[in-house]
Design a protein around this motif. Sequence first.
Motif: not given
Lengths: 111, 619
Positions: B481-488, B592-601
Motif C-alpha cells: 500500500w505504501y509503495i503504491k501511495h508513495f509512487e502516486d 499489482y492488485d492495489l495498482r489495478g494491474w494483472d498478474e503480468n504487471g
Amino acid sequence: MPSMGPEFDALPTRRGRSPWILWNRQEMQLSEIPVTLKLFATFRRYLPPESQGGVHDLSVPAGTRAGEVLEGLRVPVDDGVVILINGRTGAPQQVLEEGDVVAAFPAMAGG
Amino acid sequence: MFGWHGKVLRVDLTNEAVSVEEMDPQVAKDFIGGRGWAIRYLYDEVDPTIDPLSPQNKLFFTAGPLTGTPAPTGNRYMVTTKAPLTGAISCSNSGGVYPTEMKRTGFDMFIFEGKAERPVYLWINAEGTDEAPRVEIRSAEHLWGKTVHEATDILLDETDPKARVASIGPAGERLVKIASIMNDKHRAAGRSGVGAVMGSKNLKAVVVRGRKKVPLAEPERMKELSRDVHRAVAADVKKGSTLREYGTAYVPIVTNEIGILPTRNFQSGVFEGVERITGKVLKEKYLVRPKPCFGCPIACGRKSTLEGTVYGGKGEGPEYETIASLGSACGLDDLAEITKANYLCNELGLDTISAGVTIACAMELYEKGILPEEDAGMPLRFGDGDAVIELVEKTAYRDGFGDLLAEGSYRLAERYGHPELSITAKKQEFPGYDPRGSKGMGLLYATSNVGASHMAGDLAYMEVFGVPKKIDPLSLERKPWYIKHFEDLFTIIDAAGLCVFLSIRYLCDGTYDVMPTRMTEMLNLATSADYTVESLLQAGDRVYTLERLFLNEAGFSRADDTLPKRMLEEPMPEGPAAGHVVELDEMLPEFYDLRGWDENGVPTDEKLAQLGLTRRSHR
C-alpha cells in the motif's frame, strides 16, 4: 578477585561478571547496566563534552527506558525524534537491556 | 489558464524550426503538469519500441503549475524521454534556479524532436514581459567538447549574464548511457542517461531567460498559504535544521546504523569508514556555505571547496547519494576523494549514482578475478580513490575501459558473464538504501517505471527518516500500500513542480496515511482546478499508469519487476539487517492488485476505464 565468602562463591557467574552485580539485579533491582548512546545530526549538541565521535557510553539503572536516557541529556523526546535500538526501530518506552546501543536523530527528510 | 501558461514550445531540430502549441485545459488538469504532461505527449507521439538514441525519440523539459510561483520549493523541472540506460522512461527531476527561469519564458514545456545536423543550442529569451519570447536555434560547434562549466560560462557571455543554462558535458556528447543534464552548473537531471538523448540530438544546451509572471488563480491566498509554510519551516530551522546544517550528507551515519549503507557494491550494509564520510566532516573540512535552490527555505545544497587538498577546485556537493555511490559502494572513506569525483561528474555531465555503482561493480568483478587487470588497465581494488577518480573521467570520455563503464553496470557485468553482480533494477543502478534492510524500497526499486530510483516513491522517508512517521523498515506490513501511495504521491510532487523534501513533511497531513492535503490546496490556489485529495491522488495514479502502459508496450512485464539475486537470495551478512533478503514475491501480488494491474504487471481494462485512459495502437 578475593573471595567474598561462601554465600557469594555459591552464586553462579556468567560471562565473567562480578557476582555482586548478579546479586543486585536479582534481589534489589539496583544494579546498573552499560548502554551506548549515539546522537546524530543536530542532536550531537546534546552529547556531554567528554563523549567522542558522537558516541557516549554510560551506565543506567536496570529497567531504564530509552526515552529516559535521552531526556536525561535534554534531548526533546517528541514526535520529531527517531529512536533506533541496536539499529532497529525503537520507541521511547522501550526498556533497555545490557549493552544496548541507542541512537537518536531528529526526523528529517534525507536522500 | 492559471498556474499553467498553457503553452508548449515544440522544437524540430531536424528542420531547425520551432512552433508554439496551446495545451488542452482538460489534459492540463488531468495530468497536472511536469512529468504528467510529458508522459501524455510521450505516449501519444513516441513509439515505445524505438531506439532511445534515434532521432525518433523525443525529449521533454517540463515545469509544473507550482514552478515559478511563491509555493515554497516550487522550483523544479522534469526531464522525460525514452531512456537509453533502461529502455523504459526517464523522469529526472532537478532544482537550482533554472526551472523558475524556464517557466518565466512563458512556456510550461519544451519538446525537442528529431536531430540537428550540427551541434546546436537553444536560446529562449522572454526578457520583454509583453512581447512573444524570441526563440533561436544557434550553432554550438564552438561548445562541443566543452565541460558543463566551460560551456555555461561561454553561453552566459554570448546570450545574457542573467540567463540560466542547462547543458550536457562530454559524457552526453559521447552518448554515455549514464550521462546527465546539468543546470546552473551544479544541479543534475541525472538519471537514466537523459544527457545521452540530448547528445544524440546534437543539442548541447538550452538557455533560458524570462520575466513572464506565472498567472495565479488566487494570488493573495496563495501568498498567505506559502507564508504559513515558510513560517513552519523557519520555526523548525530555528530549532536546528539537519538539512541546513549538514545537507543530505548527514545521512550515511543513519543508514549505516540501520545497516543499509551500500558498501563494496552492496556486499554489506555496514561501512567501517562511515565516520570519515559524513556531514560532520563535510561541514568541518570542505563546506563553504549552504546553498538553497531558488526560493527554498531549507537550503540543503552545499557549496564546497577542495582548496588546500591535493585536488583543489570548488564546486557543490557531495549529496548523500553521491557519498553512498562514489564513496562507500566503492569502499572509499576519504571525503575529499568522493568530493573530487563528484565535481568531475558535474563538470563532465555524469550521473553520480550510476557512475559510482558501475565502478563498484567493476571493482567486485576485478576482486573476484572475473575482470582481468589488462582489460581495466589498472588494479581496481575497493577503497582506491585514485582509481575511482580516473575511471569517472574515462567513463565520461569513453576512454579505454571507460567505454565499457559508459554502458552502465548491467552491460558491463553481462559482458563478463556475471550480470547478477550488477546491482540494478531495469538496468538502472540502485541508490543509497540496501533494500534488504528497507523492504519497501525493495518493492519500489523492482516496480518503478524508471528502474531503481529513490525519487520514484521514496519510502525511506518513513522506513529510515521518520517523516512524517517512523515505520519498521524490516517489516512487510502495509508496504505494498505504501509503495503504491508513495509512487502516486511522488508523481504528483514531480508533476506539480515541487521538491519532495518539503512536500512530504509540510504539504501532507502528518499522519501514517500521508495524505496530500496542503498540496491539494496549494494546487487549487494556483490553478483553480478544484482538485480534491482523492481526485489529485487519482491524477497521480493516472500519470503513473500511463507511464506503465508505455513500459508494457516497450516490452516490460512482470519478469522485469525484479531485483538482483543478491537482494533476493543472499542474506545481508552483518549489522541490524543481518539475515534479511527482500521478500519480493510476498509483496508483488498485493501491489499489482492495489495498482489495478494483472498478474503480468499490465494495467487492466477496468483500471484504464476508471482513470479515463485508453490504449493506443502505435503505428
